[in-house]
Structures are given as C-alpha cells and as structure tokens.
Design a protein around this motif. Structure first.
Motif, short mmCIF file in Angstrom:
data_model
loop_
_atom_site.label_atom_id
_atom_site.label_comp_id
_atom_site.label_asym_id
_atom_site.label_seq_id
_atom_site.Cartn_x
_atom_site.Cartn_y
_atom_site.Cartn_z
N LYS A 186 -4.99 6.56 9.11
CA LYS A 186 -3.73 5.80 9.08
C LYS A 186 -4.00 4.30 9.08
CE LYS A 186 -1.33 9.50 9.21
NZ LYS A 186 -1.55 9.97 7.84
N LEU A 243 -2.06 1.46 15.07
CA LEU A 243 -1.12 1.66 13.96
C LEU A 243 0.08 0.73 14.13
CD1 LEU A 243 -1.28 5.57 13.76
CD2 LEU A 243 -2.94 3.85 13.02
N MET A 260 -3.88 -7.20 2.61
CA MET A 260 -3.15 -8.17 3.43
C MET A 260 -3.73 -9.57 3.23
SD MET A 260 -1.95 -7.04 7.18
CE MET A 260 -2.28 -5.34 7.62
N ALA A 287 -8.65 7.74 2.21
CA ALA A 287 -7.38 7.08 2.53
C ALA A 287 -7.21 5.80 1.69
CB ALA A 287 -7.30 6.76 4.02
N SER A 338 1.54 -6.17 8.87
CA SER A 338 2.00 -6.02 7.48
C SER A 338 3.43 -6.52 7.35
CB SER A 338 1.91 -4.56 7.04
OG SER A 338 2.64 -4.39 5.85
N SER A 356 -4.09 5.32 -0.78
CA SER A 356 -3.10 4.29 -0.47
C SER A 356 -3.19 3.08 -1.39
CB SER A 356 -3.25 3.84 0.99
OG SER A 356 -4.55 3.31 1.22
N HIS A 357 -4.08 3.17 -2.40
CA HIS A 357 -4.24 2.10 -3.40
C HIS A 357 -4.76 0.80 -2.79
CE1 HIS A 357 -1.50 4.11 -6.62
NE2 HIS A 357 -2.26 4.96 -5.99
N SER A 390 -3.27 -5.36 -3.20
CA SER A 390 -2.63 -4.54 -2.18
C SER A 390 -3.25 -4.82 -0.81
CB SER A 390 -2.78 -3.06 -2.52
OG SER A 390 -4.15 -2.71 -2.61
N GLU A 429 -4.69 3.25 5.57
CA GLU A 429 -3.41 3.14 4.83
C GLU A 429 -2.67 1.86 5.19
OE1 GLU A 429 -0.64 6.56 4.90
OE2 GLU A 429 -2.29 7.60 5.87
N LEU A 430 -2.76 1.49 6.46
CA LEU A 430 -1.97 0.36 6.96
C LEU A 430 -2.69 -0.97 6.78
CD1 LEU A 430 -0.55 2.15 10.13
CD2 LEU A 430 0.77 1.47 8.11
N GLY A 431 -3.89 -0.96 6.19
CA GLY A 431 -4.49 -2.23 5.76
C GLY A 431 -5.65 -2.78 6.58
N ARG A 448 0.84 -1.19 0.00
CA ARG A 448 0.00 0.00 0.00
C ARG A 448 0.88 1.25 0.00
NH1 ARG A 448 -1.70 -4.00 2.63
NH2 ARG A 448 -0.51 -3.43 4.47
N ILE A 449 0.35 2.32 -0.58
CA ILE A 449 1.12 3.56 -0.66
C ILE A 449 0.92 4.30 0.66
CG2 ILE A 449 1.44 5.71 -1.93
CD1 ILE A 449 1.98 3.13 -3.56
N ARG A 462 1.44 7.43 3.29
CA ARG A 462 1.76 8.85 3.30
C ARG A 462 3.14 9.06 3.93
NH1 ARG A 462 -3.83 11.97 3.28
NH2 ARG A 462 -5.09 10.11 3.15
N SER A 478 0.95 -2.24 11.43
CA SER A 478 2.29 -2.22 10.81
C SER A 478 3.02 -3.53 11.09
CB SER A 478 3.12 -1.06 11.38
OG SER A 478 2.47 0.18 11.19
#
Lengths: 256, 256
Positions: free
Chosen positions: B96, B237, B74, B136, B244, B140-141, B72, B99-101, A228-229, A231, B241
């Motif tokens: 966030k 977060l 998990m 987000a 991931s 974050s794709h 993209s 973004e982090l999945g 994932r992209i 920030r 992380s």
C-alpha cells in the motif's frame, strides 16, 4: 486500557451495570477484578473512565470516575460506500476505515463486482464485518462504532440513502487519469463542521457507465485521488486519511 | 496496459531490448506478440509507451512510440522507516505504501519489536518485499520502484542515513495523546519541492525511551497523526495519503 461500547447513557455518580458479551470479556477473557479500570463509551458517544466496584455472577458494577473532554471523532461524518471487491478486501476496508474515522460503511453489489453475496448470507457477512468494526473502534479509541448496511445495487443504495447526505463524491479513476486534482480539496473546503459526506468507491474495474449516470442524476462530484492508480481497497483509506489531515491536523478547517 | 521497469535509459528512435524476467513475463505469462503495446519506465524514471516489434528466442525488441509528459511521482520524497511489526504486516505497508507514493522503505529492529529477523534470512526477506514493491509500482503506475533496506537497530539506521534527509519526523503516539495536531502540517508547509522526508514509525508498543533520545539527537520532529490510535501498519498509509493530498490535490503546495 480496555474500551467497551455500552447500550446505555452514562451519568455522573450513577453506577453502570455491564452484562452479556462485555461482562464475559471483562471477567472471563481479561480476568478483571474490583479496582480495575476501563474506558466506557455510551450511546451518546460520551467517553468515561470507570472503575470496577463489584464482579457478580452475571454482571459487573462500575463507577464512572471521569468523563473525557476531547472527542476522537472527526468534525464531519464520512460514509464509505464500497462496491463488493474480490476476496477478503472488505475486512481491510472496514478495519482500517474504522481506525481512520469512517462513520458508516455501505456495501453494494456493483455492476462490475465479480464477488456476489448470496441473499441468505448477507446477514452473516454483515455481522462478521460488524465484529471487525467493533474491535477496530475499541482499539483505535473511537467514540462510536461505524454502522454497516448492504444494498443489492448502487441504484438501491442511492434511492434509499442518497438524499441524506450533504455531499456525494465518487472516487473516479477516469478523473484521476485526466489529471483532475482539485475536486476533493474543494469538497472538503465546502464542508462545514457536522456535515455528511458519502463517498462511492467502485470494485475492481471501477463504476460502470450506468452507475456513473445514476451518480450524475444525484449531482455527485467525480474526484481523482492523485496521479497513482490506487487499488479498490486502498482508495477509501486514502480518502479518510486525507480528510483527517484536512479537518484534524491542518488547521485549514475554519468554516465551522 | 502492462508496465515494466527497465535497467536502461530510453532515447527516442532507439529500439529497446528486454530480456530476463521481463521477457519471460511479456512472452510466456502475457503471451504478447509483435504489435502489442506496453509502458516502459527507465532508470531516469522516464515513462514511455512502446510497441513490440519482434519477439526473439530470449529477448523482445520494442520501439518507443511516445514519452509521457506528466509524472506520477510526488513532488517530495518520502521514506518510510518501520520498526519490524508482528506477522506479515510489512507486506501491507510495502504494497500500500508503494501505491501511495513512498520513495523508500527502511526496516529496522526496534527495541520493542517482538518479531526478529535472523541475519541469515534478511536477504531473502528483503527480496520478497522488493517483489511486492515492484508489483505494486507496476500496478499503480509509479515512475520508480521504492528501495528497501534493513538495519539491525534505529541507531544504525540513523547513523547511516540520518544526515541524508532534509526533515526527520517520528510518528509519536504520545504526541497524539497530548493533542499535538499541527506539527505534520507545519513540516509539509516547510518542504520545498524535491526535498526529502524520513518518517519513523515504531512497532506495536511504539518507539522506546532510548530511541526517542536518539531521534531527539537528530532534531527529529515528533508528530501526532490525529486523535485516533492507529495500528502500526496503518500509520504510514495515513502519512503518505495526507502528503499526497497536501502536495498533489490541495493546491496548497506553493513553496516550490
């Protein structure tokens, strides 16, 4: 229990005197009195419980009651180098990065940084971030307050600091896009306890071609942080969390 | 390239029509024209590149040019359940965390939540957070937009949702203080690809004794997140992380 970082070295059975800003915080803000307890962290990162014995006009006398055995610091040192991002994102990076265990923060004017720091204001800006780091270090029970320094370019940063790390990694979006997904784990695996890692994060838009070349000159490792992209302000938090998981929770860090 | 989540199922060689808010964003905000390219993500989380063929009065016609092979997302699903924290911290957790999945966010009024949500305002608050998650996810794709739901207590949440997860973990400060540092890694190790994990995070002050009892009734695993005290909004977060890193970067996820 409140935590204070003191500019002294504590020894058993020797009373500690606290004055200045910490005196003010203890007595004026927290209204502490004789008998109240605090955590003290000294210059050697030793942490001790202490009890207030006497509150004087301009200082507090404390007795160290017991030293803490276990450390709250990571077994490796991780320095976060951030290209100046937009807005107040550095506040988040420094606050959360301190909670997550960063040793230092290096800030640099990246080629693609939209935000610029006026040379005259650098001192004030760093001081402000230092206050954020100190508060976060106290709140998260760190054994040290991360250092902060500013450089006017990545080149200046690498010339001054590049040689003092065992490993240099650049969090690189292009690596992530190409599916690179093992360099970071490999770096962690190669890091013995006590080793020092510098990780470079670009601003919005990432590091420039010129900056990539400078990093290659230093044999930096370009690593993706997953598919994932992230920030620019999220990436350092990911890296520090991943490091904490690897070195502190997974039991995989057997190369000490 | 801009990314849009569409309420449709894409098939090769069948044009896609986009109207409503995404039409508005493409044409009015981004001023896109025939020939411009976007990413489309459909209801099956399939991601494709598409090119605009025609801009009409109230819709855009696009041709799907190529489907993306790699995901993209998990390989496991992680639901973040947060006791309502103070202030606007949920904005950060949702932005966030997306973004982090994270797969879903469940919000609950914890016993120690200082912040309370008026029942009449829940709908609006969730809608606002959904917009943050959607933005987000695009940025974050992500292959999906995380769901959000609110419960008036942890008990209600667990009664309604508790059985639909393979693993339930509670991020527990007391575990961290006692030096617990292997439960989380053990949970990750036990999770096959496709399994679902629910992680409970207390508000400031953590989960209450009553809530701990409810979680124990569900055989939740109490896990520390390392030796530093993380703020309530930082803990999710960290967990995402770490997940991931474990499942996407470390190559350690060999139990698929």
């Amino acid at each position: 229990m409140q935590r204070y970082f003191i500019d002294q070295v504590m020894e058993k059975d020797i009373p500690v005197q606290v004055s200045g800003a910490d005196f003010h915080h203890m007595v004026r803000v927290m209204r502490m009195k004789a008998g109240d307890q605090v955590w003290l962290v000294d210059l050697n990162e030793k942490v001790a419980q202490a009890v207030i014995q006497e509150v004087l006009e301009d200082k507090v006398i404390l007795a160290v009651s017991s030293f803490q055995e276990k450390t709250s610091e990571m077994p490796v040192e991780i320095t976060v180098a951030s290209g100046l991002p937009k807005g107040d994102k550095l506040d988040l990076v420094v606050q959360k990065g301190t909670e997550l265990g960063a040793t230092e923060f290096l800030l640099f004017q990246a080629e693609r940084s939209v935000s610029k720091w006026d040379a005259k204001k650098v001192h004030k800006k760093i001081e402000r971030l230092e206050r954020i780091a100190k508060e976060a270090a106290e709140q998260s029970h760190r054994g040290r307050i991360p250092f902060l320094r500013y450089y006017s370019s990545l080149k200046a940063l690498l010339e001054s600091e590049g040689q003092s790390y065992d490993f240099v990694v650049c969090a690189y979006e292009e690596s992530a896009k190409q599916g690179e997904c093992s360099s970071l784990a490999q770096v962690f695996q190669d890091m013995p306890s006590g080793s020092r890692l510098l990780v470079i994060f670009g601003p919005e838009g990432g590091v420039s071609g010129q900056e990539v070349a400078e990093l290659k000159g230093l044999e930096a490792i370009f690593a993706g942080l997953g598919p994932r992209i992230l920030r620019t302000e999220t990436a350092p938090l990911y890296l520090l969390s991943a490091a904490s998981f690897y070195f502190e929770l997974s039991g995989k860090s057997e190369n000490e």
